[in-house]
Every structure is written in structure tokens, then in C-alpha cells.
Scaffold this motif. Structure first.
Motif, PDB file in Angstrom:
ATOM      1  N   GLN A 118       0.829  -1.201   0.000  1.00 53.95           N
ATOM      2  CA  GLN A 118       0.000   0.000   0.000  1.00 53.95           C
ATOM      3  C   GLN A 118       0.866   1.255   0.000  1.00 53.95           C
ATOM      4  N   MET A 121       2.713   1.644  -3.517  1.00 52.87           N
ATOM      5  CA  MET A 121       1.829   2.098  -4.587  1.00 52.87           C
ATOM      6  C   MET A 121       1.451   3.563  -4.405  1.00 52.87           C
ATOM      7  N   ARG A 122       1.320   3.985  -3.146  1.00 56.06           N
ATOM      8  CA  ARG A 122       1.035   5.393  -2.896  1.00 56.06           C
ATOM      9  C   ARG A 122       2.250   6.256  -3.222  1.00 56.06           C
ATOM     10  N   SER A 127      -1.368   3.329 -10.327  1.00 56.95           N
ATOM     11  CA  SER A 127      -2.803   3.075 -10.461  1.00 56.95           C
ATOM     12  C   SER A 127      -3.083   2.635 -11.891  1.00 56.95           C
ATOM     13  N   TYR A 130      -2.357  -2.666 -12.764  1.00 57.66           N
ATOM     14  CA  TYR A 130      -1.750  -3.521 -11.737  1.00 57.66           C
ATOM     15  C   TYR A 130      -2.866  -4.184 -10.922  1.00 57.66           C
ATOM     16  N   LYS A 131      -3.826  -4.760 -11.615  1.00 54.97           N
ATOM     17  CA  LYS A 131      -5.025  -5.299 -10.964  1.00 54.97           C
ATOM     18  C   LYS A 131      -4.683  -6.331  -9.899  1.00 54.97           C
ATOM     19  N   TYR A 133      -2.279  -6.494  -7.803  1.00 53.82           N
ATOM     20  CA  TYR A 133      -1.864  -5.894  -6.536  1.00 53.82           C
ATOM     21  C   TYR A 133      -2.922  -4.919  -6.008  1.00 53.82           C
ATOM     22  N   GLU A 134      -3.654  -4.271  -6.906  1.00 53.61           N
ATOM     23  CA  GLU A 134      -4.692  -3.339  -6.486  1.00 53.61           C
ATOM     24  C   GLU A 134      -5.798  -4.066  -5.718  1.00 53.61           C
ATOM     25  N   GLN A 135      -6.125  -5.281  -6.149  1.00 55.07           N
ATOM     26  CA  GLN A 135      -7.145  -6.062  -5.452  1.00 55.07           C
ATOM     27  C   GLN A 135      -6.718  -6.357  -4.021  1.00 55.07           C
ATOM     28  N   LYS A 138      -6.705  -3.104  -1.913  1.00 55.45           N
ATOM     29  CA  LYS A 138      -8.080  -2.662  -1.626  1.00 55.45           C
ATOM     30  C   LYS A 138      -8.667  -3.444  -0.450  1.00 55.45           C
TER      31      LYS A 138
END
Length: 254
Positions: A118, A121-122, A127, A130-131, A133-135, A138
Motif C-alpha cells: 500500500q 503504490m502510494r 494506479s 496492476y489489478k 496488486y490493487e485487489q 483494496k
């Protein structure tokens, strides 16, 4: 084409792997050669045309004009080639960054360092694309919100309220967040963790889901309650869930 990085199979003419974004150097080199050959032919044709026209006219001013036009044409071709080369460098730089980001995120995922994912990525403003890792991030963010709300209720000191009603008012916001966060994680797990799109993050999604299920066990929620919690409706059962959580913390406050 078999990706050298993730071993996925995809069309030979595709410039990069659609799964890990590793460059298809063979296709990229072929594309570059085709573009450069086209501009070489165009430049040769333009020079030939300019030379032929210059030889057919005796007027020195006409020759000069077409010579200038030829120079401008050559400059235009050179500028175009430079632009293409620059674009190619930009694309290579983009692919290099994507490969770097993917490598770092994959390492954090393997270590179950979801907090690090987290933060990374911030920090990199990552964004889209990168699905996998985004999942995970989240779901982890919702789990963390649940834990923070739990901690906030536990930190409600007696001087903040004079009676049960005052305490209920203060705690209600956090109780809502606990149940909303839990519902979000449960729904995301059903959507991402059990779909047919295997991204390699299924173990992480299940781990976070189990963390939330374990948290809900504190309030004596059972496995069959999870689906109803995920609905987040205004039914009597949903209100009952709020009452159960509220009573759990009130007993500690007393």
C-alpha cells in the motif's frame, strides 16, 4: 509467443506481455525496422524527385527553391526519425518502470507485506494496469479500517460519555465502519478470490478474508452470518448485527 518473465502465451506480434508487461523485443525490433525502412524509402523517393526536377530546369532560382525544398524534406524526415526514436525511448522507459514496479510489488506480495504494498503504490502513484496488486491493497485497506475502528471504540474513555445513550452515539460510527469494512472484504473476496481470472494473488486475498472472519468471531458471528453481513441492507438481521457488536464493546466499557 512465450513470455520470458511470466511464461504466459500471447500473439507474436504483440509488443508486450499483457500479463506482466514484459517487452516482446522481437516484435518491437521488427516494428522499428519496418518504420525505419518506410522512412528510408520515403526519403529516397523525395530526393530522387527533387533531383530530377532540378536537372530539368535551367532557372537557377527554381533550382535553388527545389534545393531548399529538398533540404526541408530531409530535415522533416530526420525530425520524424528523431521523434520516433524519442517515442521508442519513452516506451522503453515506461516498460522499464513497469518491470521495476512489478518486481517490487511481487516481492512484497510474496512476503505478505500488504502494508508495504500500500505504501509503495502510494509513493510511486501506481494506479491502473496492476489489478493483481490493487485487489490485494483494496481488501487490506478495508481490513485495516476495521482494525482502526475497533481500536477507536476500545479507546473511548468514560469521561467522553455520561450514560449508555451518549456512549452509543459515539460508538455507532465505528460500529458502522466495522460492519461496512467487513462487508467490503467479504464481497471483494467473493468477486476476486473466487473468480476465473487467476492472477496469482488468491492466497493473499484468502488470508485477508480469514483475518476479517477471525475478527468477526470476537462478536460470536458464525460462518453463516458472513453472507448476511455482506448484504449491508436495512433488515432486522442487519440491525441485530449492530446490536451484537454494540453490546460486545459496551460490556468492555463497563
Amino acid at each position: 509467443m512465450i513470455c520470458k518473465n511470466c511464461s504466459a502465451e500471447y500473439p507474436d506480434n504483440q509488443l508486450s506481455c499483457p500479463y506482466c508487461h514484459t517487452e516482446n523485443r522481437r516484435a518491437a525490433l521488427k516494428k522499428k525496422k519496418e518504420i525505419l525502412r518506410g522512412y528510408d524509402k520515403e526519403a529516397a523517393a523525395m530526393r530522387k524527385s527533387a533531383e530530377a526536377y532540378a536537372e530539368q530546369t535551367a532557372n537557377k532560382w527554381t533550382k535553388m527553391i527545389f534545393a531548399i525544398l529538398g533540404i526541408v524534406a530531409v530535415i522533416g524526415v530526420l525530425v520524424t526519425i528523431i521523434f520516433i526514436a524519442g517515442s521508442r525511448m519513452a516506451v522503453n522507459h515506461k516498460y522499464a518502470l513497469e518491470a521495476e514496479y512489478t518486481k517490487e510489488l511481487e516481492a512484497l506480495l510474496e512476503d505478505s507485506d500488504y502494508e508495504g504494498m500500500q505504501a509503495y503504490m502510494r509513493e510511486k502513484e501506481i494506479s491502473g494496469g496492476y489489478k493483481k496488486y490493487e485487489q490485494v491493497v483494496k481488501m487490506y485497506r478495508q481490513y485495516k479500517s476495521l482494525k482502526e475502528s475497533d481500536e477507536s471504540i476500545r479507546n473511548l474513555e468514560s469521561f467522553y460519555y455520561k450514560n449508555r445513550e451518549d456512549w452509543d452515539t459515539l460508538a455507532e460510527y465505528y460500529i458502522d465502519d466495522i460492519l461496512d469494512s467487513a462487508a467490503s472484504v467479504i464481497n471483494d473476496y467473493e468477486q476476486y478470490g473466487k473468480d476465473k481470472d487467476f492472477l496469482g494473488n488468491e492466497n493473499a486475498l484468502e488470508e485477508i478474508y480469514l483475518w476479517v472472519a477471525e475478527e468477526l468471531e470476537m462478536y460470536d458471528f458464525e460462518e453463516e452470518d458472513l453472507d448476511e453481513i455482506a448484504l449491508k441492507d436495512e433488515s432486522d438481521r442487519c440491525n441485530e448485527f449492530h446490536d451484537i457488536v454494540r453490546e460486545y464493546y459496551w460490556e468492555m466499557a463497563e
